[in-house]
Design a protein around this motif. Structure first.
Motif, mmCIF file in Angstrom:
data_model
loop_
_atom_site.group_PDB
_atom_site.id
_atom_site.type_symbol
_atom_site.label_atom_id
_atom_site.label_comp_id
_atom_site.label_asym_id
_atom_site.label_seq_id
_atom_site.Cartn_x
_atom_site.Cartn_y
_atom_site.Cartn_z
ATOM 1 N N TRP A 27 35.150 30.353 -5.501
ATOM 2 C CA TRP A 27 34.523 31.586 -6.134
ATOM 3 C C TRP A 27 33.647 31.241 -7.104
ATOM 4 C CZ3 TRP A 27 32.866 34.328 -2.763
ATOM 5 C CH2 TRP A 27 32.778 34.891 -1.855
ATOM 6 N N SER A 28 34.129 30.710 -7.935
ATOM 7 C CA SER A 28 34.462 30.266 -9.300
ATOM 8 C C SER A 28 33.376 28.555 -9.162
ATOM 9 C CB SER A 28 35.344 29.044 -9.807
ATOM 10 O OG SER A 28 35.933 27.715 -9.572
ATOM 11 N N SER A 29 33.265 27.663 -7.865
ATOM 12 C CA SER A 29 31.833 26.590 -7.820
ATOM 13 C C SER A 29 30.757 27.118 -7.298
ATOM 14 C CB SER A 29 32.990 26.025 -6.834
ATOM 15 O OG SER A 29 32.465 26.380 -5.766
ATOM 16 N N ILE A 30 30.707 29.016 -6.822
ATOM 17 C CA ILE A 30 29.926 29.668 -5.983
ATOM 18 C C ILE A 30 29.480 29.845 -7.408
ATOM 19 C CG2 ILE A 30 28.776 31.653 -5.379
ATOM 20 C CD1 ILE A 30 30.725 30.558 -2.684
ATOM 21 N N ALA A 31 30.342 30.422 -8.399
ATOM 22 C CA ALA A 31 29.684 31.020 -9.948
ATOM 23 C C ALA A 31 28.785 30.525 -10.528
ATOM 24 C CB ALA A 31 30.672 31.908 -9.996
ATOM 25 N N ALA A 32 29.699 28.597 -10.704
ATOM 26 C CA ALA A 32 28.820 27.731 -11.032
ATOM 27 C C ALA A 32 27.079 27.365 -11.601
ATOM 28 C CB ALA A 32 29.603 26.690 -11.337
ATOM 29 N N GLU A 33 27.153 27.851 -9.901
ATOM 30 C CA GLU A 33 25.662 27.608 -9.255
ATOM 31 C C GLU A 33 24.579 28.938 -10.009
ATOM 32 O OE1 GLU A 33 24.354 24.893 -8.055
ATOM 33 O OE2 GLU A 33 26.438 24.062 -8.186
ATOM 34 N N LEU A 34 25.384 30.144 -9.714
ATOM 35 C CA LEU A 34 24.709 30.982 -9.628
ATOM 36 C C LEU A 34 25.104 31.846 -11.063
ATOM 37 C CD1 LEU A 34 25.912 33.507 -6.848
ATOM 38 C CD2 LEU A 34 23.818 31.660 -7.400
ATOM 39 N N VAL A 35 25.784 31.650 -11.902
ATOM 40 C CA VAL A 35 25.649 32.216 -13.112
ATOM 41 C C VAL A 35 25.494 31.210 -14.610
ATOM 42 C CG1 VAL A 35 26.915 33.126 -15.180
ATOM 43 C CG2 VAL A 35 27.748 33.680 -13.123
ATOM 44 N N SER A 36 24.321 31.086 -15.328
ATOM 45 C CA SER A 36 23.315 30.762 -15.785
ATOM 46 C C SER A 36 23.249 30.410 -17.022
ATOM 47 C CB SER A 36 21.436 30.442 -16.010
ATOM 48 O OG SER A 36 21.017 29.711 -16.806
ATOM 49 N N LEU A 37 24.157 28.351 -17.530
ATOM 50 C CA LEU A 37 25.346 28.946 -19.251
ATOM 51 C C LEU A 37 24.322 28.772 -19.700
ATOM 52 C CD1 LEU A 37 26.903 28.332 -21.171
ATOM 53 C CD2 LEU A 37 26.338 25.719 -20.638
ATOM 54 N N ASP A 38 22.662 28.501 -20.131
ATOM 55 C CA ASP A 38 21.555 29.094 -20.668
ATOM 56 C C ASP A 38 20.763 30.633 -21.212
ATOM 57 O OD1 ASP A 38 21.348 26.145 -20.878
ATOM 58 O OD2 ASP A 38 19.571 26.031 -19.896
#
Length: 126
Positions: A27-38
């Motif tokens: 789930w964190s790998s998916i989140a990393a793709e969907l939640v933008s750090l910017d």
């Protein structure tokens, strides 16, 4: 996402048997793709963690259903329940977020959506 820090921040997910490292990693790998750090900035880790917690709850629900039910069936928020002559009902309208969709299925999802709305995360037009 650091799994150890996640388990510290969300001790309800401390069980490595119920919530394995591979589940958190998935789930964190998916989140990393969907939640933008910017877009999330200093709230990035909170966004990732709430996203993961929300999906862990839904995954656990499916796992529980698999031992006697049908996993993956869609249900809304429980509004009432009866056992024998005793019943209880809840008014979900004051806790469910307008247009919250599947995020309303867990408190983590609602917190995630509230933060996303406050920081203005929305669709990206290309």
């Amino acid at each position: 996402m650091d799994n150890a820090q996640f388990r510290t921040d969300f001790p309800e997910f401390a069980s490595t048997t119920d919530y394995t490292g591979s589940m958190l990693d998935f789930w964190s790998s998916i989140a990393a793709e969907l939640v933008s750090l910017d877009k999330w900035g200093s709230l990035y880790n909170q966004g990732i963690s709430l996203f993961v917690a929300h999906n862990l709850v839904l995954q656990r629900k499916n796992m529980n259903a698999a031992s006697g039910g049908v996993p993956g069936t869609g249900t809304g928020m429980l509004a009432s329940k009866a056992v024998g002559r005793v019943s209880v009902g809840y008014d979900n309208s004051n806790v469910a977020l307008d247009n919250g969709g599947q995020w309303n299925l867990t408190t983590y999802g609602m917190q995630y959506l509230q933060l996303a709305r406050m920081i203005g995360v929305g669709g990206v037009q290309l």
